[in-house]
Design a protein around this motif. Structure first.
Motif, PDB file in Angstrom:
ATOM      1  N   ASP A  92       0.882  -1.231   0.040  1.00  7.93           N
ATOM      2  CA  ASP A  92      -0.043  -0.053   0.033  1.00  7.93           C
ATOM      3  C   ASP A  92       0.958   1.399  -0.127  1.00  7.93           C
ATOM      4  OD1 ASP A  92       0.948   0.266   2.450  1.00  7.93           O
ATOM      5  OD2 ASP A  92      -0.794  -0.395   3.434  1.00  7.93           O
ATOM      6  N   GLY A  93       0.334   2.398   0.099  1.00 13.46           N
ATOM      7  CA  GLY A  93       1.048   3.703  -0.089  1.00 13.46           C
ATOM      8  C   GLY A  93       1.928   3.778   1.038  1.00 13.46           C
TER       9      GLY A  93
ATOM     10  N   ALA B  20       3.622   1.424   2.929  1.00 14.37           N
ATOM     11  CA  ALA B  20       4.540   0.533   2.800  1.00 14.37           C
ATOM     12  C   ALA B  20       5.669   0.747   1.380  1.00 14.37           C
ATOM     13  CB  ALA B  20       3.839  -0.801   2.484  1.00 14.37           C
ATOM     14  N   ARG B  21       4.888   1.378   0.443  1.00 19.87           N
ATOM     15  CA  ARG B  21       5.840   1.925  -0.611  1.00 19.87           C
ATOM     16  C   ARG B  21       6.936   3.282  -0.407  1.00 19.87           C
ATOM     17  NH1 ARG B  21       1.823   1.360  -6.320  1.00 19.87           N
ATOM     18  NH2 ARG B  21       1.549  -0.673  -5.940  1.00 19.87           N
ATOM     19  N   ASP B  22       6.219   4.057   0.543  1.00 16.76           N
ATOM     20  CA  ASP B  22       6.915   5.106   1.099  1.00 16.76           C
ATOM     21  C   ASP B  22       8.161   4.477   1.995  1.00 16.76           C
ATOM     22  OD1 ASP B  22       5.399   7.157  -0.364  1.00 16.76           O
ATOM     23  OD2 ASP B  22       4.290   7.469   1.605  1.00 16.76           O
ATOM     24  N   ALA B  23       7.957   3.469   2.635  1.00 22.01           N
ATOM     25  CA  ALA B  23       8.949   2.956   3.610  1.00 22.01           C
ATOM     26  C   ALA B  23      10.059   2.152   2.699  1.00 22.01           C
ATOM     27  CB  ALA B  23       8.177   2.024   4.529  1.00 22.01           C
ATOM     28  N   LEU B  24       9.669   1.643   1.579  1.00 22.01           N
ATOM     29  CA  LEU B  24      10.433   0.946   0.788  1.00 22.01           C
ATOM     30  C   LEU B  24      11.417   2.047   0.003  1.00 22.01           C
ATOM     31  CD1 LEU B  24      11.356  -1.667  -0.291  1.00 22.01           C
ATOM     32  CD2 LEU B  24       9.625  -1.221  -2.317  1.00 22.01           C
ATOM     33  N   GLN B  25      10.830   3.212  -0.447  1.00 21.76           N
ATOM     34  CA  GLN B  25      11.418   4.266  -0.987  1.00 21.76           C
ATOM     35  C   GLN B  25      12.519   4.948  -0.384  1.00 21.76           C
ATOM     36  OE1 GLN B  25      10.986   4.921  -4.200  1.00 21.76           O
ATOM     37  NE2 GLN B  25      12.413   6.624  -4.400  1.00 21.76           N
ATOM     38  N   LYS B  26      12.159   5.014   1.098  1.00 26.03           N
ATOM     39  CA  LYS B  26      13.299   5.618   2.160  1.00 26.03           C
ATOM     40  C   LYS B  26      14.376   4.688   2.223  1.00 26.03           C
ATOM     41  CE  LYS B  26       9.905   8.273   4.693  1.00 26.03           C
ATOM     42  NZ  LYS B  26       9.122   8.491   5.909  1.00 26.03           N
ATOM     43  N   MET B  27      14.109   3.383   2.098  1.00 26.47           N
ATOM     44  CA  MET B  27      15.074   2.503   2.229  1.00 26.47           C
ATOM     45  C   MET B  27      16.045   2.191   0.933  1.00 26.47           C
ATOM     46  SD  MET B  27      13.619  -0.322   4.774  1.00 26.47           S
ATOM     47  CE  MET B  27      11.907  -0.569   4.061  1.00 26.47           C
ATOM     48  N   GLY B  28      15.505   2.919  -0.080  1.00 29.58           N
ATOM     49  CA  GLY B  28      16.356   3.007  -1.484  1.00 29.58           C
ATOM     50  C   GLY B  28      15.633   2.086  -2.573  1.00 29.58           C
ATOM     51  N   GLY B  29      14.563   1.619  -2.305  1.00 32.10           N
ATOM     52  CA  GLY B  29      13.831   0.874  -3.322  1.00 32.10           C
ATOM     53  C   GLY B  29      14.296  -0.473  -3.030  1.00 32.10           C
TER      54      GLY B  29
END
Length: 478
Positions: free
Chosen positions: A261-262, A264-273
């Protein structure tokens, strides 16, 4: 044999300690290690600008220090790597408080208080060493005049204050102000803390819990395994024995991007993808040391490995075997366990490839993809699907000669795909999942395509599927 005392120059040594290689994030994390070792359950970071100069403070509610303990804590190298440590101790070289602080500031002040005692304070100012390690001990009035003194622990705890922060720099092409750069570093530090100490924040991990705030805003944990997500595959933990201690290896397959979801995607982006954050995560007493990458067991990161994550927990009695650096941000895999861990990684990577490939095929089928994957003897290739309703409908509007030219254009597009550039951008999480073209005439173009499909007799339910797959939002009324 004659011996002479060769005391290092305080000024030269202090300046050298500033160049160990800390970033703002890793320096703050090193201070936090001391707070957690002191059994703190709440850690606050404050930052502000006084006379246009940034000032930062880190406050904890740990057990605090008395005068003698504070002096020892301020001593460079007070507790060395060969000393025995308690099982929960996050320290390593006995230099963290000093080297981490000096890497970012020229003035370090520590105010601490033990239960039932008056607060004590001490200060290192690199501009006032004058050739001798003369530590300044603070009087009560000195403590009151220190920035952020209003946060002096009322019962027990420690307050670390950084002044004269002179390492906030940017490249020559940057047009950002000094203040903006500092605020960016603080935002980056929030993500770093949320990842490095995520086990201390999240409830499901078996360690004492700690809350983190930056200027009273709670820090959100970043779980690299998305362990609470229903689609995360938690594989069997494997234990490896090394010199009487246990190394716990726990593999995960994280959910495909399409299932997040949104937030979780933001969290993944903060970790670099997904690509950048694939690999091994090494913990020591639940504190993350190294993140991502394959510890040189695999030559490179691959797209098909992007869902694979492996947590490795090591004890703090084997720091020398893992070549833990002074910043506690990198490790090397010991030869004694290399083969066993490599075997585990092979299994997890096979699972990641199956999951990634299966999900990709399902998405292609579901979304009426314009591109199809073709598997040949030499590997996979991709081609535009000539039977796709959109391409088929347009092709049927052309005469035979024009249809041949159109097919030739499609073949040139297929042949000219910049595979290497796409791969490099994908691995660097540098792909923007949006059209690069202007939206000025978007509705006009989309309505024209929908009208063409209807003229060719494409059913309305198929048109809706195409619109969803291609993100067409400006449909023409019937």
């Amino acid at each position: 044999m004659e011996t002479v005392e060769c005391t290092p120059s305080p000024t030269c040594l202090a300046e050298s300690l500033r160049s160990v290689g800390y970033s703002m994030e890793t320096a703050i994390a090193d201070i936090i290690d001391n707070s957690i070792s002191a059994q703190a359950t709440a850690i606050d970071i404050f930052h502000d600008f006084l006379d246009e100069e940034p000032v930062l403070a880190i406050l904890d509610n740990g057990h605090g220090m008395n005068r003698g303990e504070l002096i020892e804590a301020m001593r460079p190298g007070g507790h060395g790597p060969l000393d025995a440590r308690q099982a929960h101790d996050l320290g390593r070289f006995g230099l963290g408080l000093k080297t981490a602080s000096f890497s970012q500031c020229r003035k370090l002040t520590v105010i601490s208080r033990r239960n039932g005692m008056e607060p004590v304070g001490a200060c290192w100012d690199l501009d006032r060493l004058h050739g001798a390690w003369q530590l300044s001990l603070l009087e009560p009035d000195d403590i009151q005049n220190t920035p952020f003194s209003q946060y002096t622990p009322s019962t027990c705890g420690t307050l670390v204050i950084w002044e004269k922060l002179d390492r906030i720099t940017a490249n020559k092409s940057s047009k950002k102000s000094y203040k903006d750069l500092f605020l960016e570093q603080m935002a980056s530090s929030a993500s770093h803390i949320g990842l490095v100490f995520h086990r201390f924040i999240e409830k499901e991990y078996d360690c004492h819990k700690v809350s983190f705030r930056i200027n009273k805003i709670p820090v959100t944990p970043l779980d690299p395994y998305f362990s609470q997500h229903d689609s995360t595959q938690k594989l069997q933990q494997e234990d490896i024995s090394l010199h009487g201690s246990t190394i716990a290896v726990k593999p995960y397959i994280i959910p495909h991007y399409s299932k997040l979801d949104g937030s979780a995607r933001d969290a993944l982006q903060k970790m670099g993808g997904a690509n950048a954050s694939q690999g091994v995560y090494v913990y020591r007493n639940n504190r993350l040391l190294a993140r991502g990458g394959w510890l040189k067991l695999k030559s490179c990161k691959k797209e098909a490995y992007s869902l694979a994550r492996v947590s490795i927990d090591i004890p703090n009695c084997h720091d020398d075997l893992w070549n833990l650096d002074i910043k506690k941000s990198s490790v090397s895999l010991p030869e004694l366990v290399r083969a066993e861990i490599d075997t585990i990684l092979e299994r997890i990577l096979e699972r990641s490839i199956r999951t990634y490939t299966s999900k990709g095929q399902k998405l292609a089928e579901k979304k009426l993809a314009l591109w199809v994957r073709l598997q040949g003897n030499k590997g996979a290739s991709y081609a535009l699907d000539r039977s796709h309703p959109l391409l088929d409908a347009f092709s049927r509007t052309l005469d035979d000669e024009s249809r041949k030219r159109f097919d030739g254009i499609l073949r040139l597009i297929e042949k000219g795909i910049p595979w290497e550039a796409i791969y490099n951008d994908r691995m660097g999480n540098n792909i923007e999942h949006m059209t690069p073209h202007s939206d000025d005439n978007r509705c006009e173009h989309e309505q024209s395509l929908i009208a063409m499909l209807r003229r060719q007799g494409v059913p309305e339910d198929k048109i809706r599927q195409i619109s969803t797959a291609l993100d067409i939002r400006c449909e023409q009324d019937k």
